[in-house]
Enzyme design. Structure first.
Site, PDB file in Angstrom:
ATOM      1  N   ARG A  39      -7.622  -0.370  -6.652  1.00 50.62           N
ATOM      2  CA  ARG A  39      -7.801   0.768  -5.721  1.00 50.62           C
ATOM      3  C   ARG A  39      -7.984   2.051  -6.550  1.00 50.62           C
ATOM      4  NH1 ARG A  39      -4.254   1.108  -0.528  1.00 50.62           N
ATOM      5  NH2 ARG A  39      -6.112   2.272   0.067  1.00 50.62           N
ATOM      6  N   ARG A  52       0.867  -1.185   0.000  1.00 47.22           N
ATOM      7  CA  ARG A  52       0.000   0.000   0.000  1.00 47.22           C
ATOM      8  C   ARG A  52       0.898   1.228   0.000  1.00 47.22           C
ATOM      9  NH1 ARG A  52       2.464   2.046   3.623  1.00 47.22           N
ATOM     10  NH2 ARG A  52       0.933   3.713   3.664  1.00 47.22           N
ATOM     11  N   GLY A  53       0.250   2.402  -0.140  1.00 48.67           N
ATOM     12  CA  GLY A  53       1.032   3.632  -0.274  1.00 48.67           C
ATOM     13  C   GLY A  53       1.211   3.912  -1.758  1.00 48.67           C
ATOM     14  N   ALA A  54       1.019   5.197  -2.138  1.00 50.55           N
ATOM     15  CA  ALA A  54       0.921   5.556  -3.553  1.00 50.55           C
ATOM     16  C   ALA A  54       2.054   5.004  -4.437  1.00 50.55           C
ATOM     17  CB  ALA A  54       0.846   7.074  -3.677  1.00 50.55           C
ATOM     18  N   ASP A  82      -1.788  10.969  -2.206  1.00 51.32           N
ATOM     19  CA  ASP A  82      -2.183   9.878  -3.089  1.00 51.32           C
ATOM     20  C   ASP A  82      -2.557  10.395  -4.471  1.00 51.32           C
ATOM     21  OD1 ASP A  82      -2.405   7.278  -1.288  1.00 51.32           O
ATOM     22  OD2 ASP A  82      -2.922   9.042  -0.125  1.00 51.32           O
ATOM     23  N   ASN A 110      -5.176  12.738   0.450  1.00 50.66           N
ATOM     24  CA  ASN A 110      -4.269  11.925   1.267  1.00 50.66           C
ATOM     25  C   ASN A 110      -5.114  11.209   2.318  1.00 50.66           C
ATOM     26  OD1 ASN A 110      -1.502  11.141   1.826  1.00 50.66           O
ATOM     27  ND2 ASN A 110      -1.719  12.225   3.760  1.00 50.66           N
ATOM     28  N   LYS A 111      -4.469  10.374   3.104  1.00 45.96           N
ATOM     29  CA  LYS A 111      -5.167   9.542   4.086  1.00 45.96           C
ATOM     30  C   LYS A 111      -6.158  10.344   4.918  1.00 45.96           C
ATOM     31  CE  LYS A 111      -4.873   6.003   4.324  1.00 45.96           C
ATOM     32  NZ  LYS A 111      -5.805   5.103   3.622  1.00 45.96           N
ATOM     33  N   GLN A 118      -1.837   2.991  10.008  1.00 40.33           N
ATOM     34  CA  GLN A 118      -0.561   2.942   9.276  1.00 40.33           C
ATOM     35  C   GLN A 118       0.531   3.712  10.016  1.00 40.33           C
ATOM     36  OE1 GLN A 118      -3.537   3.516   7.832  1.00 40.33           O
ATOM     37  NE2 GLN A 118      -3.588   2.912   5.683  1.00 40.33           N
TER      38      GLN A 118
HETATM   39  O1  MRU Z   1      -4.509   3.365   2.091  1.00 39.06           O
HETATM   40  P1  MRU Z   1      -3.020   3.469   1.957  1.00 39.06           P
HETATM   41  O2  MRU Z   1      -2.241   2.998   3.130  1.00 39.06           O
HETATM   42  O3  MRU Z   1      -2.511   2.946   0.642  1.00 39.06           O
HETATM   43  O4  MRU Z   1      -2.915   5.034   1.921  1.00 39.06           O
HETATM   44  C1  MRU Z   1      -1.930   5.696   1.312  1.00 39.06           C
HETATM   45  C2  MRU Z   1      -1.097   6.305   2.308  1.00 39.06           C
HETATM   46  O5  MRU Z   1      -0.272   5.645   2.860  1.00 39.06           O
HETATM   47  C3  MRU Z   1      -1.255   7.691   2.658  1.00 39.06           C
HETATM   48  O6  MRU Z   1      -2.360   8.336   2.249  1.00 39.06           O
HETATM   49  C4  MRU Z   1       0.054   8.401   2.462  1.00 39.06           C
HETATM   50  O7  MRU Z   1       0.064   9.453   3.319  1.00 39.06           O
HETATM   51  C5  MRU Z   1       0.293   8.842   1.059  1.00 39.06           C
HETATM   52  S1  MRU Z   1       0.786   7.577   0.038  1.00 39.06           S
HETATM   53  C6  MRU Z   1       2.428   7.818   0.008  1.00 39.06           C
END
Ligand code: MRU
Length: 343
Positions: free
Chosen positions: A90, A53-55, A230, A240-241, A189
């Site tokens: 996603r 996970r994470g962009a 993201d 973002n999250k 996270q």
């Molecule tokens: O749902 P996730 O864990 O894939 O979410 C993405 C993230 O980890 C965050 O939004 C993050 O701050 C940006 S992605 C590098």
């Protein structure tokens, strides 16, 4: 980055065996496991279930999955179906669509070119993350206390990360940064991944409940906020999250600089404003239940919420450009509205 003294990337690909490898992030911070995925379908499931996970890491994994599909069968119908499967995993992080499109286009010329493009995306992600660290470090003063939300560290990218990369660079430069780590409900996270990463890197930090951020800003204990992204819309609005928006609003109230760190692959110039960014809604079980270790080290899951109640669970929110001090990219630090002319 190092795990128990050994160098790892979050996700990588072995072309000889057409296998994608990744650190299983659903097991962290309790177990360190590597998953080997031998077909594009499995890699897609790993993205969907947040093993990766994470962009940036999603983007790299998606690019590799698209390359895996070309190696499995380069028939037009097959790769088109594979593309659909991967892009449906996603919706919010634009890196996924960027990577799949690039590998898909390259694969039209040859399977080798698809594989080459996938490697290039991962290599670029790593290089840009390093540069974000270099530019972001210039914003950090010795002894700064920095708040971050979610995990935009090396686990969210191929290596180094975005929001945490300036912190790693500052630590290397002897600035001794201290990090406030938002726990980041509901998937935690921050508490699980960011805290683990910082621990591996020996960086001083404390986890705080998400709703404690205003308390510390009011006390003047937070010098700087750096979060990831993201997707960034053409006007500089940032998805973002979930919970990022309230950090930005609080930061404006207390005059704390609020920075976003992201590579150009997160900038979506075809998306006019934040309102146009699709926001993922995830299962309400993530809000209702909590999984973790008992004091005896046994994995367990408990229900937190009132039996019979359901929950809403949007995974991201959008911070308007006007609340953002600057965006740290691989090309330097820009005001949100300047991105369109510089990336
Ligand atoms: O749902 P996730 O864990 O894939 O979410 C993405 C993230 O980890 C965050 O939004 C993050 O701050 C940006 S992605 C590098």
């Amino acid at each position: 980055m190092k795990v128990n003294g050994k160098n790892y990337k979050t996700v990588w690909y072995e072309s000889k065996t057409n296998t994608v490898y990744m650190i299983d992030q659903t097991k962290l911070p309790f177990d360190f496991d590597i998953k080997a995925l031998r077909e594009h379908k499995n890699t897609a499931v790993a993205i969907q279930t947040m093993i990766v996970r994470g962009a940036g890491a999603i983007g790299a994994a998606a690019g590799y999955a698209m390359a895996q599909a070309f190696v499995e069968n380069s028939d037009e119908e097959f790769v088109k179906n594979a593309k659909k499967t991967i892009t449906e995993t996603r919706p919010t992080a634009v890196n996924l669509f960027y990577a799949v499109e690039k590998v898909f286009e390259a694969g039209k010329t040859s399977v080798e070119n698809a594989v080459k493009a996938a490697f290039e995306i991962a290599e670029e992600d790593e290089r840009y993350s390093r540069l974000i660290g270099k530019y972001g470090n210039e914003l950090v003063k010795k002894g700064d206390k920095i708040l971050t939300h979610c995990n935009a560290g090396w686990l969210a990218f191929v290596d180094y990360g975005t929001a945490l990369s300036p912190i790693y660079s500052a630590a290397d430069a002897g600035k001794d940064p201290f990090v406030f780590v938002d726990e980041t409900r509901p998937r935690n996270q921050g508490a699980r991944l960011t805290a683990w990463e910082l621990g591996q890197e020996g960086i001083d930090h404390r986890i705080i409940a998400d709703n404690a951020a205003a308390f510390y800003m009011n006390r003047g204990e937070i010098d700087l906020i750096i979060v990831g992204a993201d997707r960034i819309a053409a006007n500089g609005d940032v998805a973002n999250k979930i919970g990022t928006l309230d950090r930005a609003i609080i930061a404006r109230h207390f005059n704390v600089p609020f920075y976003v760190a992201a590579p150009s692959s997160t900038f979506d110039k075809d998306c006019p404003t934040g309102k146009d960014i699709p926001i993922e809604e995830r299962s309400d079980e993530e809000v209702l239940y909590y999984a973790g270790h008992t004091r005896d080290g046994e994995m367990t899951e408990i229900r937190l919420a009132s039996p019979g109640s359901h929950a809403f669970n949007p995974a991201f929110d959008v911070t308007p450009a006007g609340l953002i001090t600057g965006i740290i990219t691989e090309k330097g630090v820009f005001k949100p509205e300047e991105l369109i002319d510089n990336l």
